[in-house]
Scaffold this active site. Structure first.
Site, mmCIF file in Angstrom:
data_model
loop_
_atom_site.group_PDB
_atom_site.id
_atom_site.type_symbol
_atom_site.label_atom_id
_atom_site.label_comp_id
_atom_site.label_asym_id
_atom_site.label_seq_id
_atom_site.Cartn_x
_atom_site.Cartn_y
_atom_site.Cartn_z
ATOM 1 N N HIS A 135 -90.056 -4.618 17.048
ATOM 2 C CA HIS A 135 -91.220 -3.886 17.542
ATOM 3 C C HIS A 135 -91.845 -3.075 16.410
ATOM 4 O O HIS A 135 -91.273 -2.931 15.334
ATOM 5 C CB HIS A 135 -90.826 -2.935 18.674
ATOM 6 C CG HIS A 135 -90.639 -3.624 19.985
ATOM 7 N ND1 HIS A 135 -89.457 -4.237 20.335
ATOM 8 C CD2 HIS A 135 -91.485 -3.797 21.031
ATOM 9 C CE1 HIS A 135 -89.574 -4.748 21.543
ATOM 10 N NE2 HIS A 135 -90.791 -4.508 21.990
ATOM 11 N N LYS A 139 -91.983 2.701 17.847
ATOM 12 C CA LYS A 139 -91.145 2.608 19.047
ATOM 13 C C LYS A 139 -89.921 3.503 18.895
ATOM 14 O O LYS A 139 -89.261 3.494 17.850
ATOM 15 C CB LYS A 139 -90.718 1.169 19.311
ATOM 16 C CG LYS A 139 -90.013 0.985 20.649
ATOM 17 C CD LYS A 139 -89.909 -0.476 21.025
ATOM 18 C CE LYS A 139 -89.226 -0.670 22.363
ATOM 19 N NZ LYS A 139 -89.917 0.023 23.462
#
Length: 247
Positions: A135, A139
């Site tokens: 990600h 995140k």
């Protein structure tokens, strides 16, 4: 047309949800963000909503569930980083209102999890399972909610408990891979919306099932579809698999 309430409407997902709600022909009637009062859901009828979508934070979940219960409206929860106490609160709320909670609202990921469960059940314990995810750099939780969802699917396929068989902390001299473990590897960087792969490694062969998210709009559109499906349902705990008719 349905009237939506979005909790966390100023965040990245909230902005995408507003666009997806409009594209689907619905209305964003109530938007709540940090410091906002979810109790507005119980306000005058003209400010009422048909469904709540929550992409805020774990710490706010209890208050958000209480507001949805008080208003008597279903709630879709896409917030990640939830712990056992949160799931217990969701179970309790589902006794009085429809609740759909998921680590990923993508329709593609929902189908992927279904395939992972089937593969884990068919291939058996001789095949090692590894979940790999990447990600964007911002995140804050790891492994991702989607990675855990896929790990749960694999564990369900094998009829084992994920918590007792999860391996996500490899570092240093760890020794040989534990038999039956479901491994997790986490990558962070750039602006990646979400890449997930589940690797089934057997003797001299491998199967990889994967999904790549190119834009968070896929999650927003999936959340809108899930919320549409949730309206009018009986109280209970639902998943995105229910939305696609996979259960």
């Amino acid at each position: 047309m349905a009237n939506f309430a979005v909790i966390g409407h100023k965040g990245r997902m909230g902005i995408a949800l507003a666009q997806a709600i409009d594209q689907a022909g619905h209305a964003l009637r109530v938007g709540i963000d940090i410091g906002g009062d979810p109790g507005v859901l119980t306000g005058p009828k003209e400010q009422g909503c048909d469904v709540v979508v929550d992409f805020s934070a774990p710490d706010a979940l209890s208050q958000n569930l209480a507001a949805a219960q008080s208003a008597g409206v279903p709630i879709l929860i896409g917030t990640t980083g939830l712990e056992d106490a949160h799931f217990a609160a969701i179970d309790k709320a589902a006794l009085t209102i429809p609740v759909l909670q998921t680590g990923n609202t993508s329709l593609g990921v929902t189908l992927l999890a279904h395939l992972v469960k089937e593969a884990a059940a068919k291939l058996g314990p001789d095949w090692d399972i590894e979940v790999l995810e990447m990600h964007h750099r911002h995140k804050v939780d790891a492994p991702s909610g989607t990675a855990k969802l896929l790990g749960e699917a694999a564990a369900d396929g094998r009829e084992i408990d994920l918590a007792a068989n999860m391996d996500s902390g490899r570092h240093g001299h760890t020794g040989a891979r534990q038999e039956g473990a479901i491994g997790f590897a986490t990558l962070r960087g750039g602006s990646v919306a979400g890449d997930h792969s589940v690797i089934f490694a057997g003797n001299e062969e491998r199967i990889t099932l994967s999904h790549s998210a190119e834009n968070r709009m896929i999650f927003a559109r999936g959340a809108v579809r899930g919320a549409e499906w949730l309206i009018g349902r009986k109280p209970g705990r639902y998943t995105m698999e229910d939305v696609l008719g996979l259960t």
